[in-house]
Each structure stands twice: as C-alpha cells, then as structure tokens.
Scaffold this active site. Sequence first.
Site, short mmCIF file in Angstrom:
data_model
loop_
_atom_site.label_atom_id
_atom_site.label_comp_id
_atom_site.label_asym_id
_atom_site.label_seq_id
_atom_site.Cartn_x
_atom_site.Cartn_y
_atom_site.Cartn_z
N ALA A 121 -9.74 9.12 7.42
CA ALA A 121 -10.40 10.08 6.55
C ALA A 121 -9.95 9.78 5.13
O ALA A 121 -8.94 9.11 4.91
CB ALA A 121 -9.99 11.49 6.96
N GLY A 175 -8.96 8.85 11.02
CA GLY A 175 -10.35 9.21 11.27
C GLY A 175 -11.21 8.02 11.69
O GLY A 175 -12.22 8.21 12.38
N GLU A 189 -10.67 7.77 15.27
CA GLU A 189 -11.33 8.93 15.89
C GLU A 189 -12.85 8.76 15.92
O GLU A 189 -13.50 9.17 16.89
CB GLU A 189 -10.93 10.21 15.13
CG GLU A 189 -9.45 10.52 15.30
CD GLU A 189 -8.98 11.62 14.36
OE1 GLU A 189 -9.04 11.42 13.14
OE2 GLU A 189 -8.56 12.67 14.86
N GLU A 226 -1.40 9.88 10.97
CA GLU A 226 -1.46 11.13 10.19
C GLU A 226 -0.09 11.77 9.98
O GLU A 226 0.15 12.43 8.97
CB GLU A 226 -2.40 12.14 10.88
CG GLU A 226 -3.87 11.82 10.71
CD GLU A 226 -4.43 10.87 11.75
OE1 GLU A 226 -3.64 10.24 12.49
OE2 GLU A 226 -5.67 10.76 11.82
N1 CAA Z 1 -8.37 7.27 2.15
C1 CAA Z 1 -8.65 6.97 0.85
N2 CAA Z 1 -8.52 5.73 0.32
C2 CAA Z 1 -8.09 4.75 1.14
C3 CAA Z 1 -7.77 4.99 2.48
C4 CAA Z 1 -7.94 6.31 2.99
N3 CAA Z 1 -7.71 6.62 4.27
N4 CAA Z 1 -7.36 3.81 3.03
C5 CAA Z 1 -7.41 2.89 2.06
N5 CAA Z 1 -7.86 3.46 0.92
C6 CAA Z 1 -8.06 2.81 -0.39
C7 CAA Z 1 -6.73 2.49 -1.05
O1 CAA Z 1 -6.22 3.64 -1.72
C8 CAA Z 1 -7.14 1.39 -2.00
O2 CAA Z 1 -7.76 1.96 -3.12
P1 CAA Z 1 -7.35 1.50 -4.63
O3 CAA Z 1 -7.76 0.05 -4.68
O4 CAA Z 1 -8.16 2.40 -5.50
O5 CAA Z 1 -5.87 1.66 -4.73
C9 CAA Z 1 -8.19 0.64 -1.22
O6 CAA Z 1 -8.66 1.55 -0.21
C10 CAA Z 1 -7.66 -0.60 -0.52
O7 CAA Z 1 -6.55 -0.19 0.29
P2 CAA Z 1 -5.08 -0.88 0.18
O8 CAA Z 1 -4.87 -1.46 -1.17
O9 CAA Z 1 -4.10 0.13 0.67
O10 CAA Z 1 -5.27 -2.08 1.24
P3 CAA Z 1 -4.11 -2.81 2.06
O11 CAA Z 1 -4.76 -3.99 2.67
O12 CAA Z 1 -2.92 -3.01 1.20
O13 CAA Z 1 -3.70 -1.75 3.21
C11 CAA Z 1 -4.10 -0.13 4.96
C12 CAA Z 1 -4.61 -1.40 4.22
C13 CAA Z 1 -2.80 -0.45 5.70
C14 CAA Z 1 -5.19 0.28 5.95
C15 CAA Z 1 -3.84 0.99 3.93
O14 CAA Z 1 -4.96 1.10 3.06
C16 CAA Z 1 -3.57 2.32 4.51
O15 CAA Z 1 -2.48 2.57 5.01
N6 CAA Z 1 -4.56 3.25 4.47
C17 CAA Z 1 -4.40 4.60 4.92
C18 CAA Z 1 -4.38 4.70 6.45
C19 CAA Z 1 -4.21 6.14 6.89
O16 CAA Z 1 -3.20 6.77 6.65
N7 CAA Z 1 -5.24 6.70 7.56
C20 CAA Z 1 -5.23 8.06 8.01
C21 CAA Z 1 -5.93 8.93 7.01
S1 CAA Z 1 -5.76 10.69 7.36
C22 CAA Z 1 -6.88 11.02 8.57
O17 CAA Z 1 -7.61 10.16 9.01
C23 CAA Z 1 -6.91 12.46 9.01
C24 CAA Z 1 -7.73 12.72 10.23
O18 CAA Z 1 -7.33 12.55 11.34
C25 CAA Z 1 -9.05 13.25 10.08
#
Ligand code: CAA
Length: 257
Positions: A65, A108, A111, A131
């Site tokens: 998400a 998400g 999911e 999460e």
């Molecule tokens: N939400 C918003 N933006 C996100 C995102 C997310 N879930 N995942 C990645 N992005 C964005 C990053 O912020 C980045 O944006 P900027 O260039 O503006 O900084 C861009 O996408 C590229 O991401 P990274 O630079 O982080 O890419 P990476 O290759 O270094 O890492 C990754 C990849 C390991 C997937 C990392 O992006 C990451 O950890 N993302 C978040 C994963 C996460 O925590 N997901 C759970 C979200 S909460 C949820 O889903 C709740 C639910 O159950 C409903």
Amino acid sequence: MNYETLLVEVRERVGLITLNRPQALNALNSQLIAELNQALDRLEADPEVGCLVITGSAKAFAAGADIKEMADKGFPQIYLDDFFAAADRIAARRKPIIAAVAGYALGGGCELALMCDFIYAADTARFGLPELSLGVIPGIGGTQRLTRALGKAKAMELCLTGRQLHAEEAERAGLVARVLPAAELLERTLEAARGIAGKSLPAAMMIKECVNRAEEIGLAEGVRFERRLFHSLFASHDQKEGMQAFVAKRAPNFRHH
Ligand code: CAA
C-alpha cells in the site's frame, strides 16, 4: 477509457491489467485501487472477456500500500473512511483472475496477489508482509488469506518477522501455483488465461465460487453447494455443447451461457 495508474487491454478474450506506477514500485494508493475496480467492472461487464490477468513490472508487482499516502492519517479519519474497504471488491469478482507476479509483492502487493484466484510467479518474485516494521499490521486481508494459504506456522512467521519468501519457497508452501522463468511469465500466464477464457464462462465462474467457498464453510455444506451449482449448469447451452461435442468427437463451441 484511460487510466493514470494502469494499462488495460483485451487480447483474445483475456483482460490484461498492468499496474503502472513505476515511480512508486506500483504502490497501491487510493487512485490505483479505484481505477483497478473501474477496470475490473468494465472487464467483468464485457461479454468478450472470459478471464483476467493482473500483473506489474519486472521489478515490482506492487511494493505495498502507498505508505506516503497513509503516513499522516489519524485514527478517526482512517476508521470513518473505512480505508481499504474498496479493495475488498477485488476479491468479490466473478470472472477468474490470475496474478502474474515478478519482483516485489510486499504488503498490499502480496495481499492483492492473494485476492486473485491463483498466482503464477516469476523466479524473481518475492512475497512478504513487512507491515510490523511500519508500526501496523496487514490491512487488505493478509493475515487471513496468508494463514488459509500457508497454515498458521508460516503465516505467523512471515507476518511477525517480515521475512520474504522467494518464488521457489512460495511454490513449495502453496502460495504460488507455478514458478516460471521471468522472461516467460507474462506470455505463459496469458496462455493459461486464454485456455480458461476459451472454456464455458458460467462453469469457470462457478468453479471459482466453489473453491473460494471451501475456505469459508464446512465440508458437507461445501459439497452441497458444489452439487447445486453442478446441477444448475445443466440449464446452460455450454453443458449441452461440451458433452455433445465429446460424444461426437469434435471440438466444443462454447457460447459462454
Ligand atoms: N509506498 C509508497 N512508496 C513506495 C513504496 C510504498 N509501499 N514502496 C516503494 N516506494 C517508493 C519509494 O519511496 C521510492 O520513491 P522515491 O524515489 O520518491 O524515494 C520508489 O518507490 C522506489 O523505491 P526504493 O528506492 O525504496 O527502491 P529499492 O529498490 O531501494 O527498494 C523495496 C525496494 C525494498 C521494495 C522498498 O521500496 C520498500 O521496502 N518498500 C516498502 C515495502 C513495504 O513496507 N510495503 C508495505 C507497505 S504497508 C501495507 O501494504 C499495508 C497493508 O497491508 C495494506
């Protein structure tokens, strides 16, 4: 219709939806979820579509998400808005939906894949529910569907540790139906979808409903439910056509009613 967060096309009775927010690794924001529901509404209403595929990019099916959209929300607002309730409509669809997952399917994104009917994974796919590291829990059914898919031990471990499953382990654990070489993922998923879309649509939709029902009710009720739907298909053209074609040793010509 044009979407800002998706690419949508129909090829040979298959509706292909590609998540398209590359700048955010396809993070699911409210706009993407709304557009996904609009696209699914249209493809479900289209009689020329018999099966759907949802995919992302080579790097990310969806990285979760959208954390940036959620970060500043407060409890009363997110509760009043029933945030993510719109995502439930994805799981309530009638036509079969295959997830073609390459790269990250986190939070998400994982999911969303779990809401599809089955998952074909590229050998690059990684599934996880991180999460807890964000101070929250999965909110689009992850704790429920992952537990049903994998059993308590693995689901609990994945939710509590945030460990990611690579494609092979996800297949062994029963999360993924097949692992495919990344370069072949989309074409082979579309091939499977075309196969399903060429069969009787009412029967395919009833298989989906029956298998999904198995996760919710006891065996005797489930078998009764299945039997009634089996009986009901004898009112369809496609049952007559499928069985007569078998007897006549010819290919069936399904009309999807
Ligand atoms: N939400 C918003 N933006 C996100 C995102 C997310 N879930 N995942 C990645 N992005 C964005 C990053 O912020 C980045 O944006 P900027 O260039 O503006 O900084 C861009 O996408 C590229 O991401 P990274 O630079 O982080 O890419 P990476 O290759 O270094 O890492 C990754 C990849 C390991 C997937 C990392 O992006 C990451 O950890 N993302 C978040 C994963 C996460 O925590 N997901 C759970 C979200 S909460 C949820 O889903 C709740 C639910 O159950 C409903």
